[in-house]
Structures are given as C-alpha cells and as structure tokens.
Design an enzyme around this catalytic site. Sequence first.
Site, PDB file in Angstrom:
ATOM      1  N   GLY A  39       0.867  -1.183   0.000  1.00 60.80           N
ATOM      2  CA  GLY A  39       0.000   0.000   0.000  1.00 60.80           C
ATOM      3  C   GLY A  39       0.894   1.220   0.000  1.00 60.80           C
ATOM      4  O   GLY A  39       1.876   1.282   0.752  1.00 60.80           O
ATOM      5  N   GLY A  41       0.591   4.227   1.108  1.00 58.50           N
ATOM      6  CA  GLY A  41       0.717   4.916   2.396  1.00 58.50           C
ATOM      7  C   GLY A  41       1.635   4.161   3.340  1.00 58.50           C
ATOM      8  O   GLY A  41       2.578   4.726   3.912  1.00 58.50           O
ATOM      9  N   ASP A 242       7.714   4.882  -3.698  1.00 57.09           N
ATOM     10  CA  ASP A 242       7.362   5.086  -2.288  1.00 57.09           C
ATOM     11  C   ASP A 242       8.606   5.329  -1.437  1.00 57.09           C
ATOM     12  O   ASP A 242       8.584   6.138  -0.507  1.00 57.09           O
ATOM     13  CB  ASP A 242       6.585   3.877  -1.757  1.00 57.09           C
ATOM     14  CG  ASP A 242       5.233   3.735  -2.429  1.00 57.09           C
ATOM     15  OD1 ASP A 242       4.661   4.764  -2.844  1.00 57.09           O
ATOM     16  OD2 ASP A 242       4.748   2.590  -2.546  1.00 57.09           O
TER      17      ASP A 242
END
Length: 440
Positions: A39, A41, A242
Amino acid sequence: MTKVSVIGSISMDLVTRTNRVPNAGETVFGEDFAMVPGGKGANQAVAFARLSPNEVSMIGAVGKDAFGESILQNFKENAVLFENVGTVPQTTGIAQITLYDDDNRIIIIPGANNEVLPSYLADLWEKIKESQLVILQNEIPHETNLAIAKFCKEKAIKVLYNPAPARKTDLEMIDFVDYITPNEHECKELFPNLALEEILKKYSNRLIVTLGSEGVIFHDGETLQKIPAIKAKVVDTTGAGDTFNGAFAFGLTENLSISDSIRLAVVASHLSIQKFGAQGGMPKLSEVKEKLKELEINLYKKRKRFKFMKKEGILNSELAKIADDLGHTDQVCIGDLGLPVPAGTPKIDLTLTRGKPSFQEVLDIYLENILVEKVYLAEEIKENNPEQLAILLTKLSADVEIVFVSHETLKLMNHEVKAVVRTGENTPYSNIILQSGVTL
C-alpha cells in the site's frame, strides 16, 4: 510532536514474478510468488521509519482478516507508530503485482482503504495537527485527501502529495499542498496540455517529477534542475517511488534543501530496487549515508553560519555579525518599514527605497544561511496579507514550528530579540520573529 503523519493506503501485495506476460485467454507459468505488506501509504511510512524510527505515524484502516493482523505486526517490526490504524468490517486492501522485464504492473483492490472517509478522521484531527509534515497519496478517497489538505493549509502544516495513481480530481489538491511528486506519466495526466518545462516553472520548488531511470527534475525558481538516477542491478522496482517519497520527506524534516532532499531520496530509491518487495529493499539511514559517502555526496556537512556577500546593499557587516552570533533559541525580527523598534533593542535599518529591499528578499537570505526551529507571525496576517503568508508557508522547512500571536504580542516580543531588521517592505503585517535552531 509527531514528526510525520502518513495518511493513506494499507494493503497486502500479492506478487508474481514471470518471464512472460500472458495474452488475453492465455495461461503461462510464472517464476515465483510472495505475499508482502504494501500500500502506498504504508510503504512511504516504512520508508521514512527506516531512516527515522518511531517518528512517523500511520493513519488508515485494515480489514478484520489475517492480512490485517500481519500488516499491523509489520508496522510494529518497522518502528511505525500505528495506534491510529483502525480495523473495519471490510477486507484488507490488496495489490496484485506482476514483475516482468525489470518493471511492474499493478492492480489495486482498495477494500478497507475506501473506508478512510472524512468522517473516519473525526477523532484524529488533533493528532494530525501535531504533525510537522503530512504525506498523502491517491489510494484513499479523494474527498478525504482534499479535507486533510485544506485542514493542513489552515493550520500551516506542510503537505507532501504523491498523486499516485493519477485521477482526474488531482488538480483540486494543488492549491492546498506544498510539494507534489508525480512520476512523468502522472504529470502528463495532471497537465495534459502543457510542456513539462512550463509546468515545472509554474510550480517551482513545489513540483518534483520522477523520471524513472532518468532521475528527477524540478525548477528551483531560477532554472531547471535535473538530478540523475544511479545505475543499479534491478531486482524489483515496486517500492522505488514510495521509497523516494519517504526519503524525500525525511530530507525535508532534516532541514535539507529541496535539491539535497531529492539527492538523498534518489540514493534511497537506488538501494531499494536491488532487493525484492516494495518494503524489502527500503534502506536504513546508515546504508544511505554509506552510499552517499561512496558517491562523495556530503549532505550532512556542518552548516556554515552567515557568510554574507553584499548584494545590492541588502546586507551589511552589522547584520552579518548579529546573525553569526545567534545561539540556540536566540531570536531576530525581520519587519516592514513601519515596524516600531523598542528602546534598547538593536535596530538594523536596511531600507533603501520604499519597497526595497523587500521583506521576502531579506528573509530568504536568512533562511538560506541559518537553521530556524520556530517562527512567530502576527495572527492578523491571515486576513490582511494572505498573499505574503502563502509565500512564507512555502519557504519554511517542514520541521519549523509556526506560532501565530497577536500583532501587539509580536511587538512586545521585540523587547527580547537580538535585533530588529527593518526592510523597505510596505505591505501590512510583513513581520516575523525567527528563533535559531541547532546546527547539524
């Protein structure tokens, strides 16, 4: 105070590696399969925590299933604060990832991430308010992101927005965030009718575009800056973006410049793609520093105190000496031409003509040369000079604490400052008290 809050998606990645991608209706054999926490986040939170353990808080949701339990344990093992991750009556989000030809293809099933609505944050606004920097992505509902961005703008909290995956509503966010970090494809979706150079210039020092193996590009207010990628033997690129965002955020909270924060993030991404899994390759700070040393990039050199050059009469030796002598928690005020100076407080009057030098010119030079840990602004600036306030908020580093007081209180505080520096500024409430931090 929490250094960073990441508000976004939390998922389990179902990763297949293959030497061949099937055509429609075709079945092929893959090489291997793994389940790893992911994910965007959660990945960005872990990337930050690898560099700065126990200083990043994750806000989001998982489902009541085995994936959710595994993910929470993973946060614990990676020193991510997760007391604000809720469990909802939904399945945990998943991402189906295919690794092929040194690249990845991803299908996302949001699951519990779609439950992170504005109402879900009802008891968390105070927690968000404590943050120095908030990181957002596009794997929770847009209405939630927009509500958070507006809240942070109102509270003078810096926001790093990674608009991935791209969606049509992304443009609504831009006025409320401080840093935007799309890749080149997402940038084209955001601004389909504009050339990259034009967009970067329009959003100088705010829009940072990652170009994969070509590096990163942004505009520093004067010219385009391109920071090259570092060649590596690629194992898995899934977490590269990320890792970049988590490391870029870390650089900002360390009070590094935008360009140096990008350099640090490029090194972190370079290290991340050499191991398997979105989070598996995310480096620790010691690994990043070792690579920086190998590349002879010194981002952690001790900052030099003021070494002023006379620039159009803006600076003088008296100003340089006071700035050079600032110790930790010492304060100096920079103000407009009408700011009264209390008796006994040293005054440096730089006014050449009305409007010159401007408040912002002098402030920019201070911010480039000293570490600032806290600033004080007049509450009245919000209503009477919002344009100046907006500029200020983009100039201050993410870890600078901003305190609003009444204009009368600000004037009283000038009895204790090391000096009041008057500029030629003639717009209302263009006054700020800077409190010196500790040099790195």
